[in-house]
Scaffold this active site. Structure first.
Site, mmCIF file in Angstrom:
data_model
loop_
_atom_site.group_PDB
_atom_site.id
_atom_site.type_symbol
_atom_site.label_atom_id
_atom_site.label_comp_id
_atom_site.label_asym_id
_atom_site.label_seq_id
_atom_site.Cartn_x
_atom_site.Cartn_y
_atom_site.Cartn_z
ATOM 1 N N SER A 50 0.893 -1.150 -0.247
ATOM 2 C CA SER A 50 -0.233 0.099 -0.083
ATOM 3 C C SER A 50 1.000 1.281 0.087
ATOM 4 O O SER A 50 1.731 1.449 -0.932
ATOM 5 C CB SER A 50 -0.938 -0.107 1.218
ATOM 6 O OG SER A 50 -1.945 0.783 1.080
HETATM 7 N N1 LIG Z 1 -5.897 1.227 7.618
HETATM 8 C C1 LIG Z 1 -6.234 2.739 7.370
HETATM 9 C C2 LIG Z 1 -6.726 2.718 5.969
HETATM 10 C C3 LIG Z 1 -5.664 2.452 5.037
HETATM 11 O O1 LIG Z 1 -4.355 2.174 5.289
HETATM 12 C C4 LIG Z 1 -6.012 2.773 3.422
HETATM 13 C C5 LIG Z 1 -7.268 3.122 3.096
HETATM 14 C C6 LIG Z 1 -7.429 3.366 1.717
HETATM 15 C C7 LIG Z 1 -6.434 3.356 0.906
HETATM 16 C C8 LIG Z 1 -4.993 2.708 1.112
HETATM 17 C C9 LIG Z 1 -4.809 2.683 2.538
HETATM 18 N N2 LIG Z 1 -3.562 2.365 3.138
HETATM 19 C C10 LIG Z 1 -2.519 2.388 2.435
HETATM 20 O O2 LIG Z 1 -1.371 2.513 2.793
HETATM 21 C C11 LIG Z 1 -7.056 3.264 8.418
HETATM 22 O O3 LIG Z 1 -7.672 2.426 9.104
HETATM 23 O O4 LIG Z 1 -7.469 4.395 8.587
#
Ligand SMILES: N[C@@H](CC(=O)c1ccccc1NC=O)C(=O)O
Length: 301
Positions: free
Chosen positions: A138
């Site tokens: 990610s």
């Molecule tokens: N786990 C994060 C959300 C997240 O990591 C995320 C959400 C949308 C698109 C990409 C993400 N993460 C990428 O590193 C949260 O709960 O805020």
């Protein structure tokens, strides 16, 4: 005493810099170092949108455990997983960030500087030079390609000489469920304000700077001359990051001389199964993507 006594060797909470309580890494060495054999380190950079305090270096543990049981383990000299400073998240329900906490107030390029400092620490300790695969999930996938971009994210960022000169770039990069084109990501999710917020939180509110910090803007022909393999692994079931991100990055890498069919700069797509975080939570799909990468890399060393 047998030569393999005390192995595998696990270390956690290894401090690689004094910036904050999150400047730590963990590593694991499966067996005593064998000279002359062609093995690689696998270094992992976790995701969590640059801000989530509940995703850290330990999110690699499951995949690492599985790789131990894989026959690819004979080509792996060590594993490491990096914590780095996060951007603010004052609205987080269970663990809100505090403005005075240096671990939770990072802004680009702090995250990348931390990843570079961690790699430097590992390279100085274990001397594996370019023989490593840099893996990111990610936003971790953004970070690993940004390492290969060096500091060409637009003209506004100062180079930190010590890190820039001393970190040897990896032989291969593996991006998993990655964020590669930030403006396209924000645009695709224009009805979900969270995306714009976390990108602005990490890179600043001025959206005109986002294209040049994006891994799709990398000038890898110059900044990553010795890179031999780029792998993009992604699931079509990813509910948070759309396949279009892979298409953008694939196109960018192709235009930079990476090719699926031939040549000394290889490009590989690995299609995964499962949702965004399932790939590391179960570990199976992340381990499979790493195996596929090691499989190619072992013949390139
Ligand atoms: N786990 C994060 C959300 C997240 O990591 C995320 C959400 C949308 C698109 C990409 C993400 N993460 C990428 O590193 C949260 O709960 O805020």
């Amino acid at each position: 005493m047998s030569a393999t006594e005390g192995f595998p060797q696990y270390r956690k909470d290894v401090q690689y810099s004094r910036e904050s309580s999150l400047n730590t890494l963990e590593y694991c060495i499966p067996r005593p170092t064998t000279r002359g054999t062609k093995q690689v380190w696998v270094i992992y950079v976790h995701g969590g949108a640059w801000l989530d305090p509940e995703i850290d270096a330990s999110s690699f543990d499951k995949a690492q455990e599985l790789l131990f049981k894989s026959h690819m383990i004979e080509h792996i000299a060590g594993f490491a997983s990096i914590n780095y400073r996060l951007s603010p998240y004052p609205s987080h329900a269970r663990d809100p960030s505090h403005p005075s906490d240096p671990a939770r107030n990072a802004r680009h390029p702090d995250h990348i500087n931390d990843v570079l400092a961690a790699i430097l620490h590992l390279q100085e300790t274990f001397r594996f030079e370019e023989r490593y695969i840099l893996v990111g999930h990610s936003c971790g996938a953004s970070l690993v390609f940004q390492v290969a971009m060096k500091r060409y994210w637009g003209s506004q960022y100062e180079s930190t000489l010590a890190l820039e000169l001393n970190v040897v770039p990896p032989v291969a990069i593996l991006g998993v469920e990655g964020l590669y084109d930030l403006p396209a990501l924000v645009e695709f999710h224009s009805k979900e304000p969270f995306y714009r917020e976390f990108v602005a939180n990490a890179f600043g509110r001025d959206a005109s700077t986002w294209p040049s910090v994006s891994p799709t803007a990398g000038d890898y022909e110059n900044s990553w001359q010795d890179g031999k393999l780029a792998v993009l692994a992604h699931s079509r079931e990813d509910e948070l990051v759309e396949w279009a991100q892979v298409d953008h990055m694939h196109k960018a890498l192709k235009s930079q001389g990476f090719d699926e069919a031939s040549g000394d700069r290889r490009l590989k797509l690995v299609e995964l199964c499962g949702k965004h975080d399932e790939v590391w939570q179960d570990g199976l799909e992340l381990a499979r993507a790493i195996e596929a990468t090691v499989q190619v890399v072992k013949n390139l060393l």
